[in-house]
Design a protein around this motif. Structure first.
Motif, mmCIF file in Angstrom:
data_model
loop_
_atom_site.group_PDB
_atom_site.id
_atom_site.type_symbol
_atom_site.label_atom_id
_atom_site.label_comp_id
_atom_site.label_asym_id
_atom_site.label_seq_id
_atom_site.Cartn_x
_atom_site.Cartn_y
_atom_site.Cartn_z
ATOM 1 N N PRO A 108 44.951 -16.586 -24.437
ATOM 2 C CA PRO A 108 45.987 -17.304 -23.700
ATOM 3 C C PRO A 108 47.044 -16.341 -23.162
ATOM 4 O O PRO A 108 47.831 -16.678 -22.290
ATOM 5 C CB PRO A 108 46.586 -18.228 -24.761
ATOM 6 C CG PRO A 108 46.419 -17.466 -26.040
ATOM 7 C CD PRO A 108 45.151 -16.664 -25.900
ATOM 8 N N THR A 109 47.058 -15.127 -23.704
ATOM 9 C CA THR A 109 47.985 -14.066 -23.322
ATOM 10 C C THR A 109 47.437 -12.764 -23.908
ATOM 11 O O THR A 109 46.550 -12.800 -24.763
ATOM 12 C CB THR A 109 49.413 -14.381 -23.830
ATOM 13 O OG1 THR A 109 50.303 -13.363 -23.412
ATOM 14 C CG2 THR A 109 49.444 -14.508 -25.346
ATOM 15 N N HIS A 110 47.925 -11.596 -23.456
ATOM 16 C CA HIS A 110 47.229 -10.350 -23.787
ATOM 17 C C HIS A 110 48.132 -9.246 -24.337
ATOM 18 O O HIS A 110 47.883 -8.065 -24.102
ATOM 19 C CB HIS A 110 46.483 -9.844 -22.548
ATOM 20 C CG HIS A 110 45.163 -10.526 -22.323
ATOM 21 N ND1 HIS A 110 45.072 -11.816 -21.841
ATOM 22 C CD2 HIS A 110 43.889 -10.115 -22.522
ATOM 23 C CE1 HIS A 110 43.796 -12.159 -21.752
ATOM 24 N NE2 HIS A 110 43.061 -11.139 -22.160
ATOM 25 N N GLU A 111 49.159 -9.605 -25.075
ATOM 26 C CA GLU A 111 50.024 -8.578 -25.661
ATOM 27 C C GLU A 111 49.238 -7.637 -26.568
ATOM 28 O O GLU A 111 49.404 -6.403 -26.508
ATOM 29 C CB GLU A 111 51.165 -9.226 -26.461
ATOM 30 C CG GLU A 111 52.270 -9.810 -25.623
ATOM 31 C CD GLU A 111 51.916 -11.164 -25.047
ATOM 32 O OE1 GLU A 111 52.670 -11.665 -24.201
ATOM 33 O OE2 GLU A 111 50.870 -11.744 -25.446
ATOM 34 N N GLU A 112 48.389 -8.197 -27.418
ATOM 35 C CA GLU A 112 47.629 -7.370 -28.357
ATOM 36 C C GLU A 112 46.689 -6.415 -27.634
ATOM 37 O O GLU A 112 46.607 -5.224 -27.946
ATOM 38 C CB GLU A 112 46.817 -8.274 -29.308
ATOM 39 C CG GLU A 112 47.644 -9.012 -30.343
ATOM 40 C CD GLU A 112 48.288 -10.291 -29.807
ATOM 41 O OE1 GLU A 112 49.001 -10.953 -30.561
ATOM 42 O OE2 GLU A 112 48.075 -10.606 -28.609
ATOM 43 N N ALA A 113 45.968 -6.938 -26.650
ATOM 44 C CA ALA A 113 44.971 -6.125 -25.950
ATOM 45 C C ALA A 113 45.618 -4.989 -25.165
ATOM 46 O O ALA A 113 45.160 -3.840 -25.219
ATOM 47 C CB ALA A 113 44.147 -7.015 -25.013
ATOM 48 N N VAL A 114 46.692 -5.301 -24.420
ATOM 49 C CA VAL A 114 47.295 -4.261 -23.586
ATOM 50 C C VAL A 114 48.010 -3.210 -24.424
ATOM 51 O O VAL A 114 48.005 -2.018 -24.093
ATOM 52 C CB VAL A 114 48.246 -4.883 -22.539
ATOM 53 C CG1 VAL A 114 49.544 -5.353 -23.170
ATOM 54 C CG2 VAL A 114 48.530 -3.896 -21.409
ATOM 55 N N THR A 115 48.621 -3.637 -25.538
ATOM 56 C CA THR A 115 49.307 -2.664 -26.388
ATOM 57 C C THR A 115 48.311 -1.728 -27.056
ATOM 58 O O THR A 115 48.565 -0.524 -27.194
ATOM 59 C CB THR A 115 50.162 -3.372 -27.452
ATOM 60 O OG1 THR A 115 50.928 -4.405 -26.834
ATOM 61 C CG2 THR A 115 51.115 -2.396 -28.116
ATOM 62 N N THR A 116 47.155 -2.258 -27.442
ATOM 63 C CA THR A 116 46.092 -1.420 -27.990
ATOM 64 C C THR A 116 45.596 -0.419 -26.946
ATOM 65 O O THR A 116 45.343 0.761 -27.253
ATOM 66 C CB THR A 116 44.926 -2.294 -28.479
ATOM 67 O OG1 THR A 116 45.400 -3.183 -29.491
ATOM 68 C CG2 THR A 116 43.807 -1.439 -29.052
ATOM 69 N N LEU A 117 45.464 -0.888 -25.698
ATOM 70 C CA LEU A 117 45.041 -0.003 -24.615
ATOM 71 C C LEU A 117 46.004 1.167 -24.454
ATOM 72 O O LEU A 117 45.586 2.330 -24.378
ATOM 73 C CB LEU A 117 44.967 -0.802 -23.306
ATOM 74 C CG LEU A 117 44.708 0.003 -22.028
ATOM 75 C CD1 LEU A 117 43.314 0.634 -22.059
ATOM 76 C CD2 LEU A 117 44.860 -0.892 -20.804
ATOM 77 N N VAL A 118 47.301 0.875 -24.428
ATOM 78 C CA VAL A 118 48.298 1.933 -24.264
ATOM 79 C C VAL A 118 48.330 2.844 -25.491
ATOM 80 O O VAL A 118 48.502 4.058 -25.378
ATOM 81 C CB VAL A 118 49.688 1.321 -23.986
ATOM 82 C CG1 VAL A 118 50.772 2.392 -23.993
ATOM 83 C CG2 VAL A 118 49.682 0.599 -22.642
#
Length: 387
Positions: free
Chosen positions: A66-76
């Motif tokens: 529903p949102t991607h805070e976890e995914a994008v922070t892991t990417l960075v």
């Protein structure tokens, strides 16, 4: 359905222009997200029943994002050579989101699957992060201004996303589900859920009984997150002293499909749909005369006009449609044009056969009708903004 796809694509182009103008970089993240990430941020349980959950054939747990805070922070966090010189980093996507709403309603306004633009910012310190936050809010204001929509930025609750600061972007509408309090003396505005019950005095200017209640449709939401996710997932960078430091984050959402539905709700009349000009599937609809009528010879003029309008400039290319259902009366096709929401309708009738041809031009937004020469019509439509 096809019309909604066209308008959604146009809206994404406008969003891309505004986000990239402030340094946004577009990417794609997976809709299928590992439960491990969500459990690490402790949102797996916090989201409750709104989170679509599933297991693969091996029993591993996932959710539909529903949102991607976890995914994008892991990417960075995996960018181990990130320097303060590369910040701010603004990453965004426009993609499908999923939320298990208990009572989906109002079509595109509240559904279980929807399109959303979500951006995530990474800054070196709190001061820089707040500047980025303000720049995104200004970009949102510019976006809604370009769409011709009156949008109110209101103080909001951070909810299950969390953080230190949050604002909603609301389109005032009677069908809105959110209750807003807006000060009549200063620029303060807030969702009623963020203020003490019964408070009518403005907390900013102190105006007694200055807050007026209204309803709104939430179309955007911004959050200053601080280190809530970056510290948990290890999203760090090398600072000016060449030491590792945790990034300060913000996240910013825009409801792409919700904006479409909300715009139609607030702009339309009982007579037909009104799209924001930039999002209309076509800018101009040309109506030739009914076949067999006294002015049937004007049909050839209509076809030539469509060609000329399409070549009038880059902003009109692909923006003109010919309603060639000439077995139907002009009146019937005018009614259909109003229902479809073309910003401009051009009727090619007897005036087109005069020595100085004239065309009936109807502006759907103002309901005004004018009679223009070909050159005046080309000049008018040449000034229309498109994307």
């Amino acid at each position: 359905m096809y019309k909604h796809v066209i308008t959604a694509n146009l809206q994404v182009r406008v969003i891309d222009q505004e986000m990239q103008a402030i340094g946004g970089q577009k990417l794609d993240m997976p809709s299928l997200c590992s439960a491990h990430l969500w459990k690490t941020s402790e949102r797996w349980d916090l989201m409750g029943k709104e989170l679509f959950r599933l297991k693969d054939r091996h029993g591993a747990e996932y959710c539909l994002g529903p949102t991607h805070e976890e995914a994008v922070t892991t990417l960075v966090a995996h960018q181990t050579t990130l320097s303060y010189r590369q910040l701010p980093l603004l990453l965004y996507q426009v993609t499908r989101k999923f939320r298990d709403e208990p009572k989906p309603k109002f079509g595109l306004l509240r559904g279980r699957e929807f399109y959303m633009k979500d951006m995530y910012s990474f800054d070196a310190d709190e001061a820089a992060a707040r500047r980025t936050y303000d720049s995104v809010c200004r970009a949102y204001a510019a976006l809604f201004a370009r769409l011709g929509l009156r949008c109110v930025q209101v103080q909001a609750d951070t909810g299950n996303i969390g953080g230190k600061l949050s604002h909603e972007f609301q389109l005032p509408a009677d069908v809105g589900e959110d209750r807003l309090l807006v000060c009549g003396r200063c620029s303060f505005a807030a969702n009623v859920e963020t203020l003490p019950a019964g408070g009518a005095d403005c907390p900013r200017c102190g105006g007694a009984a200055a807050l007026a209640e209204s309803k709104g449709i939430e179309v955007g939401h911004t959050f200053y997150l601080g280190e809530k996710y970056s510290r948990v997932f290890g999203a760090a960078f090398s600072n000016a002293q060449n030491k590792p430091a945790v990034a300060q984050m913000g996240c910013y959402g825009l409801g792409v499909t919700r904006i479409l539905a909300a715009a139609v709700e607030v702009l339309s009349t009982e007579d037909g749909i009104r799209w924001p000009g930039l999002l209309a599937p076509y800018q101009v609809c040309v109506l030739p005369p009914k076949k067999g009528s006294k002015v049937d010879d004007a049909a050839a003029v209509a076809e030539e006009l469509v060609r000329a309008l399409g070549e009038a400039g880059p902003n009109m290319r692909g923006e003109v449609v010919l309603d060639d259902r000439t077995h139907m009366t002009i009146g019937k096709r005018l009614k259909d044009a109003a229902g479809l929401g073309y910003p401009y309708v051009v009727v090619v009738g007897g005036g087109a056969l005069e020595d100085t041809p004239r065309f009936e031009v109807i502006c759907q937004e103002t309901s005004e009708t004018t009679f223009l020469s070909k050159d005046a019509l080309l000049d008018l439509l040449g000034r229309v903004e498109t994307v």
